[in-house]
Enzyme design. Structure first.
Site, PDB file in Angstrom:
ATOM      1  N   GLU A 261      -5.479 -20.693   9.035  1.00 50.80           N
ATOM      2  CA  GLU A 261      -4.507 -21.616   8.443  1.00 50.80           C
ATOM      3  C   GLU A 261      -3.597 -20.831   7.505  1.00 50.80           C
ATOM      4  O   GLU A 261      -4.072 -20.037   6.699  1.00 50.80           O
ATOM      5  CB  GLU A 261      -5.192 -22.734   7.628  1.00 50.80           C
ATOM      6  CG  GLU A 261      -6.085 -23.669   8.417  1.00 50.80           C
ATOM      7  CD  GLU A 261      -6.781 -24.684   7.514  1.00 50.80           C
ATOM      8  OE1 GLU A 261      -6.246 -24.999   6.426  1.00 50.80           O
ATOM      9  OE2 GLU A 261      -7.869 -25.153   7.893  1.00 50.80           O
ATOM     10  N   GLU A 313       0.366 -35.276   8.124  1.00 46.87           N
ATOM     11  CA  GLU A 313      -0.778 -36.174   8.246  1.00 46.87           C
ATOM     12  C   GLU A 313      -0.803 -37.084   7.021  1.00 46.87           C
ATOM     13  O   GLU A 313      -1.376 -36.749   5.986  1.00 46.87           O
ATOM     14  CB  GLU A 313      -2.066 -35.372   8.357  1.00 46.87           C
ATOM     15  CG  GLU A 313      -2.139 -34.494   9.605  1.00 46.87           C
ATOM     16  CD  GLU A 313      -3.397 -33.658   9.652  1.00 46.87           C
ATOM     17  OE1 GLU A 313      -4.458 -34.182  10.053  1.00 46.87           O
ATOM     18  OE2 GLU A 313      -3.334 -32.477   9.258  1.00 46.87           O
ATOM     19  N   LYS A 316      -4.194 -38.144   4.915  1.00 47.51           N
ATOM     20  CA  LYS A 316      -5.133 -37.178   4.340  1.00 47.51           C
ATOM     21  C   LYS A 316      -5.381 -37.474   2.866  1.00 47.51           C
ATOM     22  O   LYS A 316      -4.551 -38.078   2.185  1.00 47.51           O
ATOM     23  CB  LYS A 316      -4.577 -35.753   4.483  1.00 47.51           C
ATOM     24  CG  LYS A 316      -4.586 -35.219   5.901  1.00 47.51           C
ATOM     25  CD  LYS A 316      -4.163 -33.766   5.944  1.00 47.51           C
ATOM     26  CE  LYS A 316      -5.229 -32.858   5.355  1.00 47.51           C
ATOM     27  NZ  LYS A 316      -4.862 -31.431   5.461  1.00 47.51           N
ATOM     28  N   GLU A 324      -0.530 -32.492   0.126  1.00 47.73           N
ATOM     29  CA  GLU A 324      -1.492 -32.354   1.222  1.00 47.73           C
ATOM     30  C   GLU A 324      -1.064 -33.095   2.488  1.00 47.73           C
ATOM     31  O   GLU A 324      -1.484 -32.740   3.591  1.00 47.73           O
ATOM     32  CB  GLU A 324      -2.869 -32.848   0.763  1.00 47.73           C
ATOM     33  CG  GLU A 324      -4.015 -32.454   1.674  1.00 47.73           C
ATOM     34  CD  GLU A 324      -4.246 -30.950   1.753  1.00 47.73           C
ATOM     35  OE1 GLU A 324      -4.824 -30.493   2.745  1.00 47.73           O
ATOM     36  OE2 GLU A 324      -3.819 -30.215   0.825  1.00 47.73           O
TER      37      GLU A 324
END
Length: 475
Positions: A261, A313, A316, A324
């Site tokens: 990542e 997303e 999250k 995030e």
């Protein structure tokens, strides 16, 4: 220590293979508005992305990936490590259900299994630590039984907090991890697997007011780090070489490394914006594909790099920060956020095609009503939907009180699939057909796919529970 001698001798006679790095992406699915997996796979193919990393073994994603030719890394959640570590029957079952099933021609090209996700993270206080190596051993046996051990490799994505140092050349694994890291790396090396690490210069910048901002990027800095004869001009190289030094200390200095990542968010914090994300990701891609490597590994960049992430997303957890939910190079609906050359053939990102949106309508604050008693409604809306862009540093932070209310109402309305009553808010909301977006503050319209984060989360939760129950009876 005696356990370092043999691996060290092996390492001295083996050079790091110099191969061109491959750029892949992380495909996360914790979203209120989940694109159809087939749409995502088409997005990957249109952008010539040949490697994708999943955080579980999502059956819908794997089914969509079958026959695509895209190399896949599937994930095992940390919560599954305990049963997998204690039962070969459990590992046999997991491999059969989540790997073998999808390899049937034309199958999903599963190359890696990520055993846990950052299981040594400091904040976990060691709760998964003892399960990692036994789980690896059982899964390796299961792969061998299925005649897959030579093709599918086991890896363990580690957070960069697994190692530490004031200078890269002095890198070492945390003292309490030295023994288990030696066992882990020994296992990976003997089975031909790379060491997978997640590196986030953004988090270093976000977490420390003393961190020099330009050192997080690749455009040169007046805050270089001098380490003996080596000079580091960016945080990525410094972090990478700290891991190289840590691996060298346990006798595996030539271990292949994959970046599981790496990326930069576009919203939710002062330093998270479109310009910064583009500068970081483009700088990283150019740097890695130049094959210059790092001071401790000249000419030998990471084996692969998986950008974090493909899509935003919005469901999250924001415990790490509001950013995030905004790591995607594409927004939740597969639309490119900024120009980016992945070095894979296309000069610019291509948007997702044939995305099925809900009707073009939005829920906003009713201008004819007194909005002084709206706090509880705002709390309800933002407790269910994503309002992180309204916070300090967010792209919608400056749209005013009524704008904030409208944004919250609309976010909730779209999550509820535009159900009529979801825009009521005791008469304080109203539906409009005029897009209320302001500047960079985008009022979204949901997609028509019936998968929601809550439904998806519930499905995955019960899938895991079901597997655990089955494993219990097997054991």
């Amino acid at each position: 220590m005696s356990f370092c001698v043999i691996p060290l001798l092996l390492c001295l006679s083996v050079a790091v293979a110099v191969t061109e790095s491959a750029i892949g992406v992380n495909w996360g699915t914790v979203s209120f508005h989940r694109l159809k997996p087939s749409t995502v796979v088409d997005l990957l193919k249109d952008n010539k992305i040949r490697k994708v990393k999943l955080f579980d073994a999502d059956p819908d994603a794997l089914t969509a990936l079958m026959g695509s030719g895209i190399e896949v890394m599937v994930g095992i959640p940390n919560e599954m490590l305990s049963p997998l570590s204690s039962s070969t029957s459990a590992s046999d079952l997991w491999v059969r259900q989540n790997v073998s099933t999808y390899l049937l021609r034309p199958g999903a090209d599963i190359r890696y299994i990520a055993v846990g996700n950052e299981p040594f993270l400091t904040s976990y206080s060691g709760q998964f630590q003892s399960y990692v190596v036994p789980a690896l051993q059982n899964l390796q046996q299961s792969l061998a039984k299925a005649n897959l051990a030579g093709y599918v490799k086991l890896v363990v994505p580690c957070n960069a907090d697994a190692y530490e140092s004031s200078l890269p050349s002095q890198g070492a694994f945390r003292p309490e991890l030295t023994q288990i890291m030696t066992q882990l790396v020994e296992f990976l090396y003997s089975n031909g697997s790379p060491f997978v690490v997640n590196i986030y210069p953004f988090l270093s910048l976000y977490g420390s007011s003393d961190f020099p901002q330009e050192y997080a990027f690749f455009e040169g800095t007046s805050h270089s780090v001098t380490d003996g004869l080596n000079v580091y001009n960016n945080a990525f190289d410094g972090n990478f070489d700290t891991l190289v030094a840590a691996l060298n200390k346990i006798g595996y200095g030539q271990m292949p490394i994959v970046i599981g990542e790496v990326g930069w968010p576009t919203d939710g914090a002062i330093s998270a914006n479109l310009n910064a994300a583009r500068a970081f990701n483009q700088g990283l891609i150019n740097h890695v594909l130049s094959n210059k490597g790092t001071p401790l590994r000249p000419g030998a960049p990471p084996l692969d790099i998986y950008l974090f992430s493909l899509l935003d997303e919005g469901a999250k957890s924001v415990l790490p920060g509001n950013f995030e939910r905004h790591w995607g190079i594409f927004s939740f609906d597969g639309q490119a956020k900024y120009q980016l050359n992945l070095g894979l053939g296309n000069r610019l990102l291509k948007n997702a095609k044939n995305v099925e949106y809900l009707p073009s309508r939005w829920c906003v604050a009713n201008p004819s009503r007194d909005l002084s008693d709206v706090a509880n409604h705002m709390k309800l809306a933002c407790g269910v939907a994503d309002c992180t862009t309204l916070n300090y540093g967010g792209s919608c932070n400056g749209i005013g009180v009524k704008g904030n209310i409208s944004y919250a109402f609309n976010s909730y309305y779209q999550v509820q699939m535009q159900k009529e009553k979801s825009c009521d808010f005791d008469g304080l909301g109203m539906v409009t057909f005029l897009d209320p977006s302001v500047g960079e503050c985008r009022f979204l319209v949901g997609v028509t796919d019936t998968s929601s984060s809550s439904g998806l989360g519930s499905y995955k939760k019960w899938l895991i529970i079901g597997q655990l129950i089955l494993w219990f009876f097997i054991m």
